[in-house]
Design a protein around this motif. Structure first.
Motif, PDB file in Angstrom:
ATOM      1  N   UNK A 142       0.821  -1.218   0.000  1.00 24.68           N
ATOM      2  CA  UNK A 142       0.000   0.000   0.000  1.00 24.68           C
ATOM      3  C   UNK A 142       0.848   1.259   0.000  1.00 24.68           C
ATOM      4  N   UNK A 143       1.927   1.237   0.781  1.00 26.51           N
ATOM      5  CA  UNK A 143       2.794   2.413   0.885  1.00 26.51           C
ATOM      6  C   UNK A 143       3.996   2.336  -0.046  1.00 26.51           C
ATOM      7  N   UNK A 144       4.218   1.142  -0.622  1.00 25.47           N
ATOM      8  CA  UNK A 144       5.349   0.908  -1.519  1.00 25.47           C
ATOM      9  C   UNK A 144       6.682   1.242  -0.842  1.00 25.47           C
ATOM     10  N   UNK A 145       6.808   0.798   0.403  1.00 19.35           N
ATOM     11  CA  UNK A 145       8.025   1.063   1.164  1.00 19.35           C
ATOM     12  C   UNK A 145       8.156   0.065   2.309  1.00 19.35           C
ATOM     13  N   UNK A 146       9.334  -0.004   2.864  1.00 17.03           N
ATOM     14  CA  UNK A 146       9.543  -0.826   4.060  1.00 17.03           C
ATOM     15  C   UNK A 146       8.949  -0.112   5.272  1.00 17.03           C
ATOM     16  N   UNK A 147       8.366  -0.904   6.192  1.00 20.93           N
ATOM     17  CA  UNK A 147       7.769  -0.342   7.406  1.00 20.93           C
ATOM     18  C   UNK A 147       8.206  -1.178   8.603  1.00 20.93           C
ATOM     19  N   UNK A 148       8.043  -0.581   9.787  1.00 18.58           N
ATOM     20  CA  UNK A 148       8.433  -1.237  11.033  1.00 18.58           C
ATOM     21  C   UNK A 148       7.244  -1.214  11.989  1.00 18.58           C
ATOM     22  N   UNK A 149       6.472  -2.304  12.030  1.00 11.66           N
ATOM     23  CA  UNK A 149       5.260  -2.326  12.855  1.00 11.66           C
ATOM     24  C   UNK A 149       5.564  -2.149  14.341  1.00 11.66           C
ATOM     25  N   UNK A 150       4.623  -1.556  15.045  1.00  9.07           N
ATOM     26  CA  UNK A 150       4.740  -1.408  16.490  1.00  9.07           C
ATOM     27  C   UNK A 150       4.416  -2.738  17.174  1.00  9.07           C
ATOM     28  N   UNK A 151       4.597  -2.772  18.488  1.00  7.10           N
ATOM     29  CA  UNK A 151       4.362  -4.000  19.242  1.00  7.10           C
ATOM     30  C   UNK A 151       2.896  -4.410  19.148  1.00  7.10           C
ATOM     31  N   UNK A 152       2.665  -5.700  19.094  1.00  4.36           N
ATOM     32  CA  UNK A 152       1.297  -6.209  19.051  1.00  4.36           C
ATOM     33  C   UNK A 152       0.601  -5.978  20.394  1.00  4.36           C
ATOM     34  N   UNK A 153      -0.686  -5.757  20.344  1.00  2.38           N
ATOM     35  CA  UNK A 153      -1.430  -5.413  21.556  1.00  2.38           C
ATOM     36  C   UNK A 153      -2.391  -6.521  21.963  1.00  2.38           C
ATOM     37  N   UNK A 154      -2.734  -6.487  23.241  1.00  4.13           N
ATOM     38  CA  UNK A 154      -3.574  -7.514  23.845  1.00  4.13           C
ATOM     39  C   UNK A 154      -4.931  -7.617  23.153  1.00  4.13           C
ATOM     40  N   UNK A 155      -5.496  -6.481  22.769  1.00  3.16           N
ATOM     41  CA  UNK A 155      -6.861  -6.509  22.224  1.00  3.16           C
ATOM     42  C   UNK A 155      -6.949  -7.267  20.906  1.00  3.16           C
TER      43      UNK A 155
END
Length: 379
Positions: A142-155
């Motif tokens: 979608x962004x046509x770039x590398x990304x760094x996801x944040x920590x996964x959450x409990x919900x």
């Protein structure tokens, strides 16, 4: 550069490194506390790892948090390989003072001594960790770039949604190998302490005329790793459960993956860092460059042991765990000429052949899980 101090040198990586350096005619000093969590009870008599180096190295029993210990340990050393650390992402989330005191505090004591005293140390090699990357590197169409996801959450994980998310994007992300320029954002106290260790050494050492080298080890395994420590190392944890006739509880959906790197390859990479000037001032990933999921790990162990074990993919999860991470080895290959020699299948075969020669010990896995559950970290 013949005298080498290895902190944590009676541990899994340290003892194997010590033996390899002795073979190469180095004089090795080991500083270690012989922690019962790693070495078992009465470690000076019963530890498998310590027995391998006993009487082959100069041994100092002590903790890196002691200034007096550093004074003795550093004397006449050319290189320090700093491996001593409390390990285990899960345990670090509630044993916070211990992890920061040993990992950050111990490293600061070492650097403080080097900065304020006459010594002969020319290089410090620090054992960093893939945990500093947190969730690894991904590609977004979608962004046509590398990304760094944040920590996964409990919900999300409470609803069996275990994949990483990035700022509300709808399309799935594609996992990429994590290179050394990737974002640093650890998701556990352990990861934070390793980040601090690495940054302190890479920052302070050049100012005092000492060459720093950092190795971000992936999941290291092989013969000799602790089979009694229930807080780290799924290969050991699963092996002990299988040999005790117990089932394996696989967290999440079993598709979470890690880069499992064999001990001999880790030792070889570390020696390259000690011996090559090209390593100085650099940070390197050490792994295989391949991701292996947990279901594959469990099945390979069961096959190799020839013991039937029930595998339960439970959907349980631990807060602070990452989903995926595997190493980009481009830099270490180009600068140091390092290539791993063991793939997962060949490494796991050698590991299980060694495990079979060891006594079956009582699994303390349930105790560790109960601790995490009591702290609200295991769901």
């Amino acid at each position: 550069m013949k005298n080498i101090l290895i902190t944590g040198g009676a541990g899994f990586i340290g003892s194997n490194l010590a033996l390899a350096l002795i073979e190469k005619k180095y004089n090795v000093t080991v500083l270690d506390t012989l922690s019962p969590q790693i070495h078992g009870e009465n470690p000076e008599d019963n530890s498998y790892l310590f027995s391998k180096i006993k009487n082959k190295v100069k041994f100092i029993k002590g903790c890196v948090t002691s200034k007096e210990v550093w004074k003795d340990a550093v004397f006449n050393q050319d290189v320090i390989v700093h491996l001593a650390a409390e390990t285990g992402t899960g345990q670090s989330m509630y044993e916070i003072e211990k992890y920061t005191s040993v990992n950050i505090g111990g490293t600061s004591k070492m650097l403080d001594f080097l900065a304020n005293n006459i010594h002969t140390v020319k290089k410090v090699v620090i054992a960093s960790s893939r945990s500093i990357y947190g969730e690894g590197k991904y590609w977004s169409d979608e962004l046509n770039t590398a990304v760094y996801p944040e920590h996964r959450t409990d919900n999300f994980m409470a609803n069996n949604d275990f994949e990483v998310k990035y700022k509300g994007l709808s399309k799935p992300l594609q996992l990429l190998p994590t290179d050394e320029e990737s974002k640093i954002h650890p998701s556990s106290v352990y990861g934070i302490t390793k980040q601090n260790q690495e940054q302190m050494i890479m920052t302070v050492c050049p100012t005092i005329g000492v060459a720093p080298v950092a190795f971000r080890y992936q999941n290291v395994y092989g013969p000799g790793q602790s089979l009694s420590n229930p807080y780290t190392g799924i290969l050991s944890i699963f092996s002990t459960l299988i040999r005790n006739g117990k089932g394996i509880n696989i967290f999440e959906d079993g598709k979470e993956s890690r880069d499992f790197v064999y001990i001999d390859d880790v030792v070889n990479a570390t020696i390259l860092g000690i011996e090559k000037n090209e390593a100085n001032g650099n940070v390197f990933n050490v792994g295989t460059g391949e991701a292996t999921d947990v279901i594959t790990v469990a099945n390979e162990l069961i096959t190799n042991y020839g013991i039937e074990a029930k595998v339960n993919i439970s959907g349980n999860y631990r807060l602070g765990d990452i989903r995926h991470n595997f190493a980009d080895l481009t830099k270490i290959n180009k600068v140091l000429g390092f290539k791993p020699t063991f793939d997962f299948k060949s490494g796991i075969k050698k590991f299980t052949e060694w495990v079979i020669t060891q006594d079956v010990i009582e699994s303390k896995y349930e105790v560790s899980i109960a601790e995490m559950k009591d702290k609200g970290l295991f769901k």
